[in-house]
Design a protein around this motif. Structure first.
Motif, PDB file in Angstrom:
ATOM      1  N   VAL A 262     -27.120 -13.530  53.552  1.00  0.00           N
ATOM      2  CA  VAL A 262     -26.300 -14.684  53.098  1.00  0.00           C
ATOM      3  C   VAL A 262     -25.025 -14.132  52.980  1.00  0.00           C
ATOM      4  CG1 VAL A 262     -25.651 -16.462  51.353  1.00  0.00           C
ATOM      5  CG2 VAL A 262     -27.914 -15.970  52.175  1.00  0.00           C
ATOM      6  N   ARG A 263     -24.727 -12.989  52.272  1.00  0.00           N
ATOM      7  CA  ARG A 263     -23.213 -12.581  52.067  1.00  0.00           C
ATOM      8  C   ARG A 263     -22.569 -12.380  53.410  1.00  0.00           C
ATOM      9  NH1 ARG A 263     -20.339  -8.209  51.942  1.00  0.00           N
ATOM     10  NH2 ARG A 263     -22.127  -6.963  52.663  1.00  0.00           N
ATOM     11  N   ARG A 264     -23.339 -11.792  54.590  1.00  0.00           N
ATOM     12  CA  ARG A 264     -22.797 -11.438  55.741  1.00  0.00           C
ATOM     13  C   ARG A 264     -22.317 -12.553  56.572  1.00  0.00           C
ATOM     14  NH1 ARG A 264     -26.655  -6.275  57.456  1.00  0.00           N
ATOM     15  NH2 ARG A 264     -26.025  -4.815  55.942  1.00  0.00           N
ATOM     16  N   ARG A 265     -23.271 -13.648  56.406  1.00  0.00           N
ATOM     17  CA  ARG A 265     -22.884 -15.019  57.069  1.00  0.00           C
ATOM     18  C   ARG A 265     -21.667 -15.595  56.502  1.00  0.00           C
ATOM     19  NH1 ARG A 265     -28.652 -15.433  56.996  1.00  0.00           N
ATOM     20  NH2 ARG A 265     -28.555 -16.848  55.169  1.00  0.00           N
ATOM     21  N   VAL A 266     -21.507 -15.518  55.193  1.00  0.00           N
ATOM     22  CA  VAL A 266     -20.231 -16.021  54.593  1.00  0.00           C
ATOM     23  C   VAL A 266     -19.065 -15.470  55.099  1.00  0.00           C
ATOM     24  CG1 VAL A 266     -19.175 -16.514  52.281  1.00  0.00           C
ATOM     25  CG2 VAL A 266     -21.587 -16.944  52.499  1.00  0.00           C
ATOM     26  N   GLU A 267     -19.085 -14.060  55.153  1.00  0.00           N
ATOM     27  CA  GLU A 267     -18.024 -13.321  55.686  1.00  0.00           C
ATOM     28  C   GLU A 267     -17.521 -13.516  57.173  1.00  0.00           C
ATOM     29  OE1 GLU A 267     -18.939  -9.266  54.898  1.00  0.00           O
ATOM     30  OE2 GLU A 267     -18.671  -9.380  52.788  1.00  0.00           O
ATOM     31  N   ARG A 268     -18.598 -13.870  57.883  1.00  0.00           N
ATOM     32  CA  ARG A 268     -18.569 -13.944  59.314  1.00  0.00           C
ATOM     33  C   ARG A 268     -17.748 -15.599  59.464  1.00  0.00           C
ATOM     34  NH1 ARG A 268     -23.618 -11.891  60.388  1.00  0.00           N
ATOM     35  NH2 ARG A 268     -24.472 -13.949  60.485  1.00  0.00           N
ATOM     36  N   ASN A 269     -18.397 -16.454  58.789  1.00  0.00           N
ATOM     37  CA  ASN A 269     -18.076 -17.933  58.853  1.00  0.00           C
ATOM     38  C   ASN A 269     -16.904 -18.219  58.065  1.00  0.00           C
ATOM     39  OD1 ASN A 269     -20.090 -18.458  60.655  1.00  0.00           O
ATOM     40  ND2 ASN A 269     -21.308 -18.857  58.769  1.00  0.00           N
ATOM     41  N   GLY A 270     -16.140 -17.491  57.288  1.00  0.00           N
ATOM     42  CA  GLY A 270     -15.010 -17.672  56.359  1.00  0.00           C
ATOM     43  C   GLY A 270     -15.385 -18.245  55.064  1.00  0.00           C
ATOM     44  N   PRO A 271     -14.205 -18.612  54.347  1.00  0.00           N
ATOM     45  CA  PRO A 271     -14.612 -19.494  53.228  1.00  0.00           C
ATOM     46  C   PRO A 271     -15.404 -20.823  53.114  1.00  0.00           C
ATOM     47  CG  PRO A 271     -12.578 -19.590  53.709  1.00  0.00           C
ATOM     48  CD  PRO A 271     -12.900 -18.634  54.836  1.00  0.00           C
ATOM     49  N   ALA A 272     -16.103 -21.051  52.298  1.00  0.00           N
ATOM     50  CA  ALA A 272     -16.799 -22.420  52.285  1.00  0.00           C
ATOM     51  C   ALA A 272     -15.813 -23.589  52.303  1.00  0.00           C
ATOM     52  CB  ALA A 272     -17.731 -22.278  51.061  1.00  0.00           C
ATOM     53  N   THR A 273     -16.247 -24.653  52.968  1.00  0.00           N
ATOM     54  CA  THR A 273     -15.600 -25.747  52.822  1.00  0.00           C
ATOM     55  C   THR A 273     -15.123 -26.513  51.715  1.00  0.00           C
ATOM     56  OG1 THR A 273     -17.429 -27.278  53.281  1.00  0.00           O
ATOM     57  CG2 THR A 273     -16.482 -26.542  55.266  1.00  0.00           C
ATOM     58  N   LYS A 274     -16.034 -26.294  50.438  1.00  0.00           N
ATOM     59  CA  LYS A 274     -15.731 -26.805  49.233  1.00  0.00           C
ATOM     60  C   LYS A 274     -15.322 -25.667  48.095  1.00  0.00           C
ATOM     61  CE  LYS A 274     -18.837 -30.753  49.878  1.00  0.00           C
ATOM     62  NZ  LYS A 274     -19.641 -31.780  49.221  1.00  0.00           N
ATOM     63  N   ASN A 275     -14.312 -26.150  47.169  1.00  0.00           N
ATOM     64  CA  ASN A 275     -14.292 -25.366  46.195  1.00  0.00           C
ATOM     65  C   ASN A 275     -15.193 -25.113  45.306  1.00  0.00           C
ATOM     66  OD1 ASN A 275     -12.899 -23.796  43.964  1.00  0.00           O
ATOM     67  ND2 ASN A 275     -10.958 -24.698  44.440  1.00  0.00           N
ATOM     68  N   PRO A 276     -15.699 -23.999  44.984  1.00  0.00           N
ATOM     69  CA  PRO A 276     -16.801 -23.928  43.986  1.00  0.00           C
ATOM     70  C   PRO A 276     -16.555 -24.254  42.437  1.00  0.00           C
ATOM     71  CG  PRO A 276     -16.214 -21.802  44.650  1.00  0.00           C
ATOM     72  CD  PRO A 276     -15.492 -22.619  45.349  1.00  0.00           C
ATOM     73  N   THR A 277     -15.230 -24.465  42.407  1.00  0.00           N
ATOM     74  CA  THR A 277     -14.852 -24.758  40.939  1.00  0.00           C
ATOM     75  C   THR A 277     -14.723 -26.205  40.704  1.00  0.00           C
ATOM     76  OG1 THR A 277     -12.256 -24.768  41.363  1.00  0.00           O
ATOM     77  CG2 THR A 277     -13.507 -22.379  40.762  1.00  0.00           C
ATOM     78  N   GLU A 278     -14.841 -27.107  42.001  1.00  0.00           N
ATOM     79  CA  GLU A 278     -14.539 -28.403  41.648  1.00  0.00           C
ATOM     80  C   GLU A 278     -16.123 -29.111  41.428  1.00  0.00           C
ATOM     81  OE1 GLU A 278     -13.305 -29.610  45.480  1.00  0.00           O
ATOM     82  OE2 GLU A 278     -11.105 -29.064  45.146  1.00  0.00           O
ATOM     83  N   ASN A 279     -15.726 -30.276  40.513  1.00  0.00           N
ATOM     84  CA  ASN A 279     -16.962 -31.217  40.254  1.00  0.00           C
ATOM     85  C   ASN A 279     -18.108 -30.331  39.693  1.00  0.00           C
ATOM     86  OD1 ASN A 279     -18.351 -33.402  40.470  1.00  0.00           O
ATOM     87  ND2 ASN A 279     -19.386 -33.244  42.384  1.00  0.00           N
ATOM     88  N   HIS A 280     -17.926 -29.756  38.416  1.00  0.00           N
ATOM     89  CA  HIS A 280     -18.641 -29.241  37.762  1.00  0.00           C
ATOM     90  C   HIS A 280     -19.136 -29.957  36.591  1.00  0.00           C
ATOM     91  CE1 HIS A 280     -19.433 -25.087  39.447  1.00  0.00           C
ATOM     92  NE2 HIS A 280     -17.931 -25.470  39.882  1.00  0.00           N
ATOM     93  N   ALA A 281     -18.693 -31.295  36.655  1.00  0.00           N
ATOM     94  CA  ALA A 281     -19.284 -32.184  35.118  1.00  0.00           C
ATOM     95  C   ALA A 281     -20.740 -32.420  35.161  1.00  0.00           C
ATOM     96  CB  ALA A 281     -18.363 -33.537  35.597  1.00  0.00           C
TER      97      ALA A 281
END
Length: 281
Positions: A262-281
């Protein structure tokens, strides 16, 4: 012989309009059972087999469950088999899953099962017979990375089912939990979450499986015939669980390799399209 052992049983299946639910409805009907398929749509799907009725049932609604109980009592005077099958798929790394993601999957995949069990247990106790079948997943027994919410709720369904196996046995009620691994189904279309990289991998695994919903349904009925507390429907699931129990270092290495993938796929594909700090309510 108790009612749930005979053909002509009275069966209710949640999530019965498509996927594994539809395959289970067809398999029960082929045995001569009377079946009520339930799902979210207002009207019955066009492919229901003979001896099958349809009832709209939202598993997150207490009112819908009460209506289902009334319908079963008025129509049949009782029930022999309750199949809590309705569910959704989800995946994602822990920092990308929002609290709304967690609430949504818990409400359907866990509390939907709990509501079904609570609704029909008093009826089964009065009858002195009944069979509860809860659909979990092999993810309830083994816990791959990047699937924390799905793993957690399916493990809870396994724990609930084991509890009821013991709690309800004195009343003549049997409980089984079904734990399939990946198989071809429309479940991929229900994937929900905030981590598109992980979702893409899950869709690939689901669509790439050689097993179909009909294959899994056949194994479920065979497991029910044998009163198996845990119904493992395929070789992949049996092998994974055996590895976890008997070869724990190998199991741990396999899971760590999956996480590294998973880590390698993330590195190949670039950052996620959503900010992981958003919408934590």
């Amino acid at each position: 012989m108790s009612p749930e052992n005979r053909s002509g049983r009275r069966v209710l299946v949640t999530g019965g309009a498509s996927g594994l639910g539809a395959a289970l409805v067809a398999a029960f009907a082929a045995r001569g059972d009377r079946v009520i398929a339930t799902d979210l749509a207002e009207h019955a799907p066009g492919n229901l087999p003979e001896r099958t009725d349809y009832l709209r049932l939202d598993v997150t609604s207490d009112d819908d469950w009460a209506a289902a109980l009334t319908h079963v009592e008025d129509t049949w005077g009782g029930l022999d088999v309750l199949v809590n099958n309705a569910g959704v798929a989800a995946g994602g790394r822990i920092e990308f899953l929002t609290m709304d993601d967690w609430r949504g999957i818990t409400e359907i995949n866990l509390f939907g099962v709990v509501r079904g069990c609570r609704t029909f247990t008093p009826l089964f106790k009065r009858q002195g017979s009944g069979y509860i079948v809860n659909t979990a997943s092999v993810a309830g027994l083994i816990h791959p990375p990047s699937m924390s919410s799905y793993n957690a709720v399916k493990a809870a369904v396994v724990a609930l089912s084991e509890t009821l196996q013991h709690e309800l046995a004195p009343y003549g009620v049997t409980t089984s939990v079904v734990c399939p691994s990946f198989f071809r189904t429309n479940l991929a279309s229900s994937l929900s979450g905030s981590d598109p990289v992980v979702e893409a991998s899950a869709i690939k695994l689901i669509n790439g499986s050689k097993l179909t919903a009909d294959d899994i349904a056949g194994q479920v009925l065979k497991g029910m015939d044998r009163r198996k507390p845990v119904i493992l429907t395929d070789r992949t699931g049996r092998l994974a669980l055996r590895t976890k129990r008997l070869l724990r270092p190998l199991y741990d290495r396999t899971m760590r390799r999956a996480a590294e993938g998973v880590r390698r796929r993330v590195e190949r594909n670039g950052p996620a399209t959503k900010n992981p700090t958003e919408n934590h309510a």
